[in-house]
Design an enzyme around this catalytic site. Structure first.
Site, PDB file in Angstrom:
ATOM      1  N   HIS B  95       0.857  -1.190   0.000  1.00 19.44           N
ATOM      2  CA  HIS B  95       0.000   0.000   0.000  1.00 19.44           C
ATOM      3  C   HIS B  95       0.887   1.231   0.000  1.00 19.44           C
ATOM      4  CE1 HIS B  95      -2.878   3.029   0.915  1.00 19.44           C
ATOM      5  NE2 HIS B  95      -2.497   3.188   2.159  1.00 19.44           N
ATOM      6  N   HIS B  97       1.152   5.774  -1.065  1.00 22.64           N
ATOM      7  CA  HIS B  97       0.481   7.022  -1.432  1.00 22.64           C
ATOM      8  C   HIS B  97       1.240   7.623  -2.620  1.00 22.64           C
ATOM      9  CE1 HIS B  97      -2.213   7.921   2.208  1.00 22.64           C
ATOM     10  NE2 HIS B  97      -1.729   6.712   2.395  1.00 22.64           N
ATOM     11  N   ASP B 120       0.955  -5.516 -20.165  1.00 19.01           N
ATOM     12  CA  ASP B 120       1.971  -6.486 -19.742  1.00 19.01           C
ATOM     13  C   ASP B 120       1.752  -6.933 -18.298  1.00 19.01           C
ATOM     14  OD1 ASP B 120       3.389  -6.655 -22.131  1.00 19.01           O
ATOM     15  OD2 ASP B 120       4.811  -5.072 -21.602  1.00 19.01           O
ATOM     16  N   HIS B 169      -8.631   7.626  -1.417  1.00 20.25           N
ATOM     17  CA  HIS B 169      -7.561   7.179  -0.541  1.00 20.25           C
ATOM     18  C   HIS B 169      -6.277   6.904  -1.347  1.00 20.25           C
ATOM     19  CE1 HIS B 169      -6.389   4.409   3.081  1.00 20.25           C
ATOM     20  NE2 HIS B 169      -5.358   5.041   2.578  1.00 20.25           N
ATOM     21  N   TYR B 227       8.273 -14.352 -22.961  1.00 21.21           N
ATOM     22  CA  TYR B 227       9.116 -13.210 -22.604  1.00 21.21           C
ATOM     23  C   TYR B 227      10.149 -13.684 -21.592  1.00 21.21           C
ATOM     24  CZ  TYR B 227      10.385  -8.560 -20.847  1.00 21.21           C
ATOM     25  OH  TYR B 227      11.073  -7.428 -20.473  1.00 21.21           O
TER      26      TYR B 227
END
Lengths: 233, 233, 233, 233
Positions: B95, B97, B120, B169, B227
């Site tokens: 998480h 910001h 991708d 958020h 790939y």
């Protein structure tokens, strides 16, 4: 010597990092040796931090088969091969996902020549290709990526317009060798950002005059150029 | 061993800093050990500069109680727990910001797939959740943050869409382990900026074709991927 | 001594790099010695990383001929000469392709005084020139670039407005010496970005009041200034 | 000891540089010692690279006169004095010309609370002042700058809204001491950029719900906060 080309291509790939054009491990640079009929390219998905000249992969220009090297070549190899075959005077190709050039490619728009900075390198707009058709994606996708670039350059000189934006994908830049391809990719990124900021300040900004475009391109390129130092200096 | 997971989660938290995703002390990364039924997460409000593996907090996946560690776990712990319980195949969560991903979250908009860079990593748009209701905020706020993400994924596969934007958020990204969660958070930030710049250049830019989206996602993920290097290389 | 001026001009050119104003090898700084009737300027197309004071080129202010130095002077030399001849109180000039100042130049728009940051350095808008005419481009292009700047300053004081934006090209900034010219070019770049961001937040943002503009300019410049330390401190 | 406060204020001024908030030599930080009735502030126009604690200037809170220090105090000293006199619980003030916060100030607009990042620090919008009147500029300009901030906070609590944007000028942030003022100035710059990017993605983006705003502010501030570690840890 093929070792020299491998070193040159490896160094050009590392220059991508130095120029701030690399995001994660994305991007690849190649160089060609037309006398030997081979292209040297970065291996697929290898971290730049550990990249070595001996890891570069040598691919036949004619067959597209690996002729030397133990690693798989970049997954974009077929795109590079098409460009070398059709653009006979180029010697190096750089593909990146650099932010602003990729944004223009995603926008599906060519970059108009809004100032002399772009005119010093491109004698016109940086063109965007059309989108690929479903069948062009489902079979030989990477090769067809090369074909839409070539199609877009039907009436353009790749030496005077050394880059293209593949719609929905990103930029390919080229030059006389791998180093110049990376240099052009770096200038393209700056020019892409500069054009975006210009149009934000003035959405009606117009391309520069043809006379100014030619004056700037030709003072840096061709027989009458007068930028930089004479060769004998 | 739980020590190994603590080290891995600590390193992933420090990778947040290295990737430029940390502003001040905001953000947190966790990893899960499903066999032991525990999650390991960053302590709350501790500066990254002094973060150590032994400070990581071990929390029971079932009860949400701290089972080892002297510090309080991240205040977002209940969100992580909900995601691990509902998304049974993920092993790490990040998480942040980070600027552009948070801007899309604040805008309350999902990020459309405008190019292959996003394809991708995400087999579709990065979805935004709805806003939380007042009662969802006033009681068990962090837990309910997890629930609105899960609600948004009712018809989506979290392994093919490894991130969500919580309205008002910010972003949560995940992956098979803590390291991949951070990697996906970094790509998300780039993709968020790239989409914003694209729409500024062309406000009518369209998502890429379904065939191109699938081709790119599947050349990197799943049994037919081609790939990078084969495992034996 | 001419050696002192060469060192000063070389240092000012390297300050362009330090200030983040240099893209590739673009840009050039000069300084003048009016007593000797000469201008000292960066050589054309030389990489900043290897720039040395002894490479600076000395040019006659009157004839425009090189009077000392083995390298070609910057291709923009005729522009600098016109400015020194017409703006008799300036002692240094800096030309860059810095991103935001160049974007305003490409947009063909002057930078309005939207806040005190600009008022601390410019007692008014930073003006943009008109576009050059075809015949002005085809013959004596660089000299005519100087002329359109001078034409634009017909009713402006170059000491109170120490920069101009050449339409479709980029910024020229000046000052009492080469160092101040570079300082003003750096502030110009910041002010150009600040104005662009301001107008994005509020497209109807108005220039500041005349009283505020004068108060800020005059607290830093002229006999009643009270910013910084007294000379004797 | 006054030496301790001088060191603290000097360090906070250098933190402005570390946080990337300083452009050229612009900006200043002060701290107050209410028991002694003095404020300590950066000297005017001194380069950050050579800033030392003993250069900090001590000014009487009541008279505004320098009581210790050989250098002139920042020209913004009267603004700081007004704020300390009227906002009786603040202990430090930071003034910058940071890019995005200054752009909002130039735009004359307050920053709406578009997400939880801002709500963690401001229990509402960051307010913009009105423009100063001509007579407020012509006499006691810096003092009046303080007064328009105070006027704007008539119905606001400066501890819950620790910053203001002076129209046409730039941001002032404050906190319990000089260090916290700089921290708030840094978060303000991030929040200013985040809000600008958000509104670019969605010009109709709405402020977050009151419940969410309060939940985030109160989980970090006040008696019921539960972010970070308990004091005894």
């Amino acid at each position: 010597l093929i070792q020299t080309l491998k070193k040159e291509v490896c160094r050009a790939n590392l220059d991508l990092v130095r120029e701030g054009l690399v995001v994660q491990t994305w991007g690849n640079v190649s160089g060609v040796d037309r006398a030997r009929g081979v292209m040297v390219i970065k291996p697929s998905g290898v971290a730049y931090s550990s990249l070595k000249a001996e890891q570069m992969v040598v691919v036949s220009l004619e067959t597209g088969k690996v002729v030397a090297g133990r690693l798989r070549p970049s997954s974009d190899t077929p795109t590079h091969l098409v460009l070398y075959r059709k653009f006979e005077d180029i010697g190096g190709i750089a593909h990146t996902h650099s932010l602003y050039a990729t944004a223009w490619a995603q926008a599906g728009k060519g970059i108009p020549v809004l100032g002399t900075t772009q005119a010093d390198y491109w004698q016109g707009a940086v063109p965007a290709t059309r989108r690929l058709r479903t069948r062009e994606i489902e079979k030989n996708y990477e090769e067809n990526t090369g074909h839409v670039i070539v199609e877009r350059f039907k009436n353009l000189d790749p030496l005077k317009i050394p880059a293209a934006l593949v719609a929905g994908h990103g930029p390919f830049a080229w030059g006389k060798d791998a180093g110049e391809a990376v240099h052009n990719a770096a200038v393209l990124e700056f020019v892409a950002r500069l054009a975006a900021e210009t149009l934000r300040i003035n959405p009606k900004a117009e391309p520069i005059q043809r006379a100014l475009l030619d004056a700037h391109f030709l003072r840096k390129h061709g027989p009458a150029s007068y930028y930089g130092q004479a060769e004998t200096t």
